[in-house]
Motif scaffolding. Sequence first.
Motif, PDB file in Angstrom:
ATOM      1  N   VAL A   1       2.516  18.444   0.734  1.00  0.00           N
ATOM      2  CA  VAL A   1       2.744  18.906  -0.632  1.00  0.00           C
ATOM      3  C   VAL A   1       2.922  17.750  -1.617  1.00  0.00           C
ATOM      4  CG1 VAL A   1       3.671  21.144   0.087  1.00  0.00           C
ATOM      5  CG2 VAL A   1       5.229  19.198  -0.224  1.00  0.00           C
ATOM      6  N   GLY A   2       2.918  16.513  -1.123  1.00  0.00           N
ATOM      7  CA  GLY A   2       3.035  15.347  -1.993  1.00  0.00           C
ATOM      8  C   GLY A   2       2.478  14.123  -1.294  1.00  0.00           C
ATOM      9  N   ILE A   3       1.912  13.197  -2.097  1.00  0.00           N
ATOM     10  CA  ILE A   3       1.324  11.973  -1.538  1.00  0.00           C
ATOM     11  C   ILE A   3       1.566  10.800  -2.485  1.00  0.00           C
ATOM     12  CG2 ILE A   3      -0.481  13.013  -0.114  1.00  0.00           C
ATOM     13  CD1 ILE A   3      -2.421  12.691  -2.470  1.00  0.00           C
ATOM     14  N   ALA A   4       1.699   9.623  -1.893  1.00  0.00           N
ATOM     15  CA  ALA A   4       1.831   8.388  -2.667  1.00  0.00           C
ATOM     16  C   ALA A   4       1.104   7.280  -1.914  1.00  0.00           C
ATOM     17  CB  ALA A   4       3.293   8.007  -2.860  1.00  0.00           C
ATOM     18  N   SER A   5       0.271   6.534  -2.610  1.00  0.00           N
ATOM     19  CA  SER A   5      -0.485   5.440  -2.019  1.00  0.00           C
ATOM     20  C   SER A   5      -0.165   4.163  -2.782  1.00  0.00           C
ATOM     21  CB  SER A   5      -1.986   5.744  -2.123  1.00  0.00           C
ATOM     22  OG  SER A   5      -2.754   4.622  -1.762  1.00  0.00           O
ATOM     23  N   PHE A   6       0.192   3.092  -2.040  1.00  0.00           N
ATOM     24  CA  PHE A   6       0.527   1.834  -2.712  1.00  0.00           C
ATOM     25  C   PHE A   6       0.214   0.638  -1.827  1.00  0.00           C
ATOM     26  CE2 PHE A   6       4.320   3.805  -0.885  1.00  0.00           C
ATOM     27  CZ  PHE A   6       4.802   2.816  -0.025  1.00  0.00           C
ATOM     28  N   ARG A   7       0.029  -0.512  -2.489  1.00  0.00           N
ATOM     29  CA  ARG A   7      -0.199  -1.796  -1.820  1.00  0.00           C
ATOM     30  C   ARG A   7      -0.147  -2.896  -2.865  1.00  0.00           C
ATOM     31  NH1 ARG A   7      -5.511  -3.239  -2.990  1.00  0.00           N
ATOM     32  NH2 ARG A   7      -6.861  -1.476  -3.414  1.00  0.00           N
ATOM     33  N   THR A   8      -0.177  -4.141  -2.406  1.00  0.00           N
ATOM     34  CA  THR A   8      -0.239  -5.268  -3.337  1.00  0.00           C
ATOM     35  C   THR A   8      -1.647  -5.319  -3.935  1.00  0.00           C
ATOM     36  OG1 THR A   8       1.357  -6.513  -2.039  1.00  0.00           O
ATOM     37  CG2 THR A   8       0.017  -7.772  -3.588  1.00  0.00           C
ATOM     38  N   PRO A   9      -1.769  -5.310  -5.256  1.00  0.00           N
ATOM     39  CA  PRO A   9      -3.108  -5.369  -5.851  1.00  0.00           C
ATOM     40  C   PRO A   9      -3.707  -6.775  -5.725  1.00  0.00           C
ATOM     41  CG  PRO A   9      -1.427  -5.230  -7.567  1.00  0.00           C
ATOM     42  CD  PRO A   9      -0.715  -5.146  -6.252  1.00  0.00           C
ATOM     43  N   GLU A  10      -5.014  -6.835  -5.743  1.00  0.00           N
ATOM     44  CA  GLU A  10      -5.736  -8.114  -5.669  1.00  0.00           C
ATOM     45  C   GLU A  10      -5.217  -9.085  -6.720  1.00  0.00           C
ATOM     46  OE1 GLU A  10      -8.581  -8.898  -3.683  1.00  0.00           O
ATOM     47  OE2 GLU A  10      -8.243  -7.029  -2.583  1.00  0.00           O
TER      48      GLU A  10
ATOM     49  N   GLU B   1      -5.947   4.095   6.382  1.00  0.00           N
ATOM     50  CA  GLU B   1      -6.199   3.153   7.480  1.00  0.00           C
ATOM     51  C   GLU B   1      -6.032   1.686   7.086  1.00  0.00           C
ATOM     52  OE1 GLU B   1     -10.019   4.310   8.984  1.00  0.00           O
ATOM     53  OE2 GLU B   1      -9.238   6.201   9.787  1.00  0.00           O
ATOM     54  N   ARG B   2      -5.836   1.393   5.811  1.00  0.00           N
ATOM     55  CA  ARG B   2      -5.688   0.009   5.343  1.00  0.00           C
ATOM     56  C   ARG B   2      -4.473  -0.653   5.965  1.00  0.00           C
ATOM     57  NH1 ARG B   2      -8.097  -1.740  -0.029  1.00  0.00           N
ATOM     58  NH2 ARG B   2      -6.997  -3.681   0.220  1.00  0.00           N
ATOM     59  N   PRO B   3      -4.644  -1.812   6.584  1.00  0.00           N
ATOM     60  CA  PRO B   3      -3.478  -2.484   7.156  1.00  0.00           C
ATOM     61  C   PRO B   3      -2.534  -3.061   6.099  1.00  0.00           C
ATOM     62  CG  PRO B   3      -5.462  -3.793   7.505  1.00  0.00           C
ATOM     63  CD  PRO B   3      -5.891  -2.498   6.885  1.00  0.00           C
ATOM     64  N   ASP B   4      -3.041  -3.299   4.896  1.00  0.00           N
ATOM     65  CA  ASP B   4      -2.207  -3.884   3.841  1.00  0.00           C
ATOM     66  C   ASP B   4      -1.694  -2.857   2.838  1.00  0.00           C
ATOM     67  OD1 ASP B   4      -4.667  -3.340   2.654  1.00  0.00           O
ATOM     68  OD2 ASP B   4      -4.583  -5.088   1.350  1.00  0.00           O
ATOM     69  N   GLY B   5      -1.882  -1.584   3.131  1.00  0.00           N
ATOM     70  CA  GLY B   5      -1.439  -0.544   2.210  1.00  0.00           C
ATOM     71  C   GLY B   5      -0.608   0.494   2.927  1.00  0.00           C
ATOM     72  N   HIS B   6      -0.198   1.472   2.162  1.00  0.00           N
ATOM     73  CA  HIS B   6       0.625   2.527   2.746  1.00  0.00           C
ATOM     74  C   HIS B   6       0.384   3.835   1.995  1.00  0.00           C
ATOM     75  CE1 HIS B   6       3.944   3.102   5.593  1.00  0.00           C
ATOM     76  NE2 HIS B   6       4.120   4.190   4.885  1.00  0.00           N
ATOM     77  N   VAL B   7       0.309   4.914   2.744  1.00  0.00           N
ATOM     78  CA  VAL B   7       0.219   6.253   2.165  1.00  0.00           C
ATOM     79  C   VAL B   7       1.360   7.073   2.757  1.00  0.00           C
ATOM     80  CG1 VAL B   7      -1.147   8.355   1.874  1.00  0.00           C
ATOM     81  CG2 VAL B   7      -2.289   6.119   1.878  1.00  0.00           C
ATOM     82  N   LEU B   8       2.270   7.495   1.888  1.00  0.00           N
ATOM     83  CA  LEU B   8       3.348   8.387   2.294  1.00  0.00           C
ATOM     84  C   LEU B   8       2.947   9.810   1.958  1.00  0.00           C
ATOM     85  CD1 LEU B   8       6.586   6.590   0.990  1.00  0.00           C
ATOM     86  CD2 LEU B   8       5.679   6.641   3.321  1.00  0.00           C
ATOM     87  N   CYS B   9       3.411  10.752   2.764  1.00  0.00           N
ATOM     88  CA  CYS B   9       3.180  12.156   2.441  1.00  0.00           C
ATOM     89  C   CYS B   9       4.474  12.933   2.622  1.00  0.00           C
ATOM     90  CB  CYS B   9       2.053  12.753   3.280  1.00  0.00           C
ATOM     91  SG  CYS B   9       2.355  12.822   5.043  1.00  0.00           S
TER      92      CYS B   9
END
Length: 167
Positions: free
Chosen positions: A71-80, A55-63
């Motif tokens: 069967v696969g997941i990736a979560s990424f965003r700009t770190p603090e 639900e993060r507006p500044d991140g992304h989760v692909l599946c």
Amino acid sequence: MIEERVTGSRLIRTALPAEAPAVAELHARARATYYPDGLPQDGTDWLAVWRAAIERPDGHVLCVVEHGHIVGIASFRTPEGAPADTVKLFQFHVDPEHWRRGIGTELHAACVEEWQADGRRTAVLDVHVDNRRAQAFYARHGWVPDPENPPAEGRHHLCLRYRVPGE
């Protein structure tokens, strides 16, 4: 942002909030493979973590969805505190029952495609020191030890860096 990417019987897309339980379960199965003494019980509510990530507006989760199952997941965003052209890959997992079928490679390519579209030039991640399988995967895809974050005594993670190819 990738709306949908179809490869054969697989679909790569953004994870939906209702899929947080399935994502959290896959995460637990994948992590269990590289902890020799079992998953640490540190009190983390991984379902809440994944709900927030999705639900993060500044991140992304692909599946990666195959035959109706994630069967696969990736979560990424700009770190603090990082430059805007840097992205951190926080989680990247393939269900262990689906290893060695190209899912990780396809998911990695989808991440890179999105990073390129977003103008990212550098990606970083932390990989568990006992997760040799993941370390080999990342090395095959061009990730290298992060010179700004060398391994430290007693750390449980290695920091890796990836130069996102320009378009």
